[in-house]
Design an enzyme around this catalytic site. Structure first.
Site, PDB file in Angstrom:
ATOM      1  N   HIS A 267     -37.511  18.975   3.624  1.00  0.00           N
ATOM      2  CA  HIS A 267     -37.506  19.166   2.157  1.00  0.00           C
ATOM      3  C   HIS A 267     -36.355  20.120   1.835  1.00  0.00           C
ATOM      4  O   HIS A 267     -35.203  19.807   2.104  1.00  0.00           O
ATOM      5  CB  HIS A 267     -38.902  19.663   1.768  1.00  0.00           C
ATOM      6  N   HIS A 306     -34.196   9.342   1.481  1.00  0.00           N
ATOM      7  CA  HIS A 306     -35.059   9.950   0.481  1.00  0.00           C
ATOM      8  C   HIS A 306     -36.276   9.069   0.277  1.00  0.00           C
ATOM      9  O   HIS A 306     -36.165   7.850   0.350  1.00  0.00           O
ATOM     10  CB  HIS A 306     -34.315  10.098  -0.854  1.00  0.00           C
ATOM     11  N   ASP A 362     -28.898  17.224  -0.708  1.00  0.00           N
ATOM     12  CA  ASP A 362     -28.626  18.303   0.235  1.00  0.00           C
ATOM     13  C   ASP A 362     -27.453  18.043   1.170  1.00  0.00           C
ATOM     14  O   ASP A 362     -27.088  18.920   1.944  1.00  0.00           O
ATOM     15  CB  ASP A 362     -29.887  18.587   1.070  1.00  0.00           C
TER      16      ASP A 362
END
Ligand code: CMC
Length: 427
Positions: A267, A306, A362
């Site tokens: 995460h 994702h 990210d």
């Protein structure tokens, strides 16, 4: 019949009509399907909640196939271009863009709440000198509940609003103190003349100068990164926030739990993991071998894939653009070439293409943070700071929702049947 699902139970021959609303059926409507009078009723089995909506929400909309992300209906690229983090936080929390007076008042109130109680400072001093800032962050946020016991009155709207202000205002101070603690430098008090992100940079990086002046490009880049991370509907940490909040715990305790959920490498810890992965790869020429290793099941390509996006994460596109602006000031991050090569190969490789694995938010954010001078273990803290607005909006929405109760999933018990206790001598 329109808008109903007809289910025939082959065990009993009975037929059931289950209403379909907003593209879903109510799991509780399946309870009526029973094989016999003492049958508990049919349940759904959905580990990791891959196909279960746990709430109705008006906050964030994602279309994972088309790569669309909207906060309260506004596209993320427009907000990243034209809004500020504090304005976006207001939008996420209260549903509409603030009018000029409202934004001024909101900004003024946030600014007034940036100071931390001195006891919190002392509490933070107790951590090991090399404690991970995310561990410090989440413990300290939880500790705030002891300073503000009034926060327990979660059904009082004014009390909730005050905790929201406190939390959004104080998380940058906690984050900055956690960083300064980990490098052994004195804590810097907030400077209320500066913007939200300008003040944050001040609390992080001020040395002996009388007045810290943030670089406007870096200040804006950080603001954009915060906008991109502000909310993302029912992800792991937000579900933790709602889950803990559903027991009517105070928001500091719930937010500490949400931050803990964010800490993991799948995460919010992913951008830290991306940086470590890029450092481990070391050079562009090692990229093909690394990709082979991932395809062989040895590790993951961090920053890729994702649960919801099955196309390019719209936030990653904006981040790539922001990276160029930051690198024009800080100099190019040498790890960028490795990242670009990883992305190039992965986007052509059938392993990633067939699984719809694209760069997520990210993949590039860590490169920007590193170029701006943040140590790698601060990355998740930055994510948590921004996500605080989303967590609070989701928590507030949950408390107003008459459909919600204490979160309590069911299980399918697969353990031993009833048996008698065996004395030690007989085992
Ligand atoms: N590298 C290699 N293979 C992957 C990756 C990856 N990053 N992500 C998924 N896969 C493979 C996975 O092995 C599986 O393959 P197979 O069908 O052969 O078993 C398939 O793709 C589906 O993966 P999954 O684990 O079922 O997908 P998920 O929806 O449960 O996981 C994820 C989503 C984000 C946890 C996962 O893609 C992942 O671990 N990514 C790397 C960590 C990361 O970047 N996380 C940040 C997410 S974005 C920020 C945030 O919101 O927190």
């Amino acid at each position: 019949m329109a808008d109903t699902l007809t289910i025939t139970d082959n065990r009993t021959g009975k037929t059931y009509q289950v209403p379909i609303e907003s593209g879903s059926i109510k799991a509780m409507d399946l309870r009526q399907i029973k094989a016999g009078a003492d049958d508990f009723g049919l349940m759904t089995y959905d580990p990791a909640f891959q196909n279960t909506a746990a709430c109705r929400s008006k906050i964030t909309y994602i279309d994972g196939d088309k790569g669309i992300l909207l906060y309260r209906g506004y596209p993320i690229d427009q907000l990243a271009e034209d809004s500020t983090f504090l304005e976006t936080a207001y939008l996420i929390l209260f549903g509409e863009l603030p009018k000029a007076g409202e934004l001024d008042e909101w900004t003024r109130k946030i600014t007034m709440h940036t100071m931390l109680h001195e006891n919190i400072k002392k509490f933070m001093e107790g951590f090991q000198y090399d404690a991970h800032p995310m561990g410090i962050f989440l413990s300290t946020v939880g500790a705030l509940s002891t300073i503000y016991p009034d926060a327990k009155k979660i059904h009082d709207e004014d009390v909730r609003r005050l905790q929201i202000l406190r939390l959004i205002a104080k998380v940058p101070s906690i984050a900055a103190y956690a960083y300064r603690h980990s490098i052994g430098r004195p804590y810097i008090y907030p400077d209320n003349d500066l913007s939200f992100t300008g003040n944050f940079l001040n609390m992080l990086f001020k040395m002996t100068e009388l007045k810290y002046r943030p670089h406007p490009v870096l200040e804006r880049a950080l603001d954009i990164l915060f906008i991109l991370h502000a909310d993302h509907e029912q992800n792991c940490s937000t579900s933790a926030m709602r889950g803990i909040g559903s027991s009517q715990a105070d928001p500091y305790s719930a937010l500490a739990g949400a931050a803990a959920a964010l800490y993991g490498p799948l995460h919010g810890g992913a951008n830290e993991a991306v940086l470590r992965m890029l450092q481990e790869i070391g050079s562009v020429r090692n990229v093909p071998a690394f990709i082979q290793k991932v395809k062989g099941g040895d590790g993951r390509l961090m920053g890729f894939g994702h649960r919801v996006y099955k196309s390019y994460d719209p936030r990653a596109k904006i981040i790539k653009k922001t990276a160029d602006q930051v690198f024009s000031i800080t100099g190019r991050n040498p790890l960028l070439d490795i990242a670009l090569e990883l992305e190039r190969i992965a986007l052509e490789d059938d392993y990633f293409v067939s699984r719809k694995l694209y760069p997520n938010v990210d993949f590039y954010s860590g490169l920007i943070y590193q170029a701006m001078g943040f140590p790698v273990d601060m990355f998740a803290v930055l994510f948590a700071m921004a996500r605080t607005s989303g967590w609070l909006a989701q928590w507030d929405e949950m408390l107003r929702d008459p459909d919600q109760k204490i979160a309590r999933p069911r299980q399918l018990y697969i353990g031993a049947a009833r048996r008698d206790y065996t004395p030690m001598s007989a085992r």
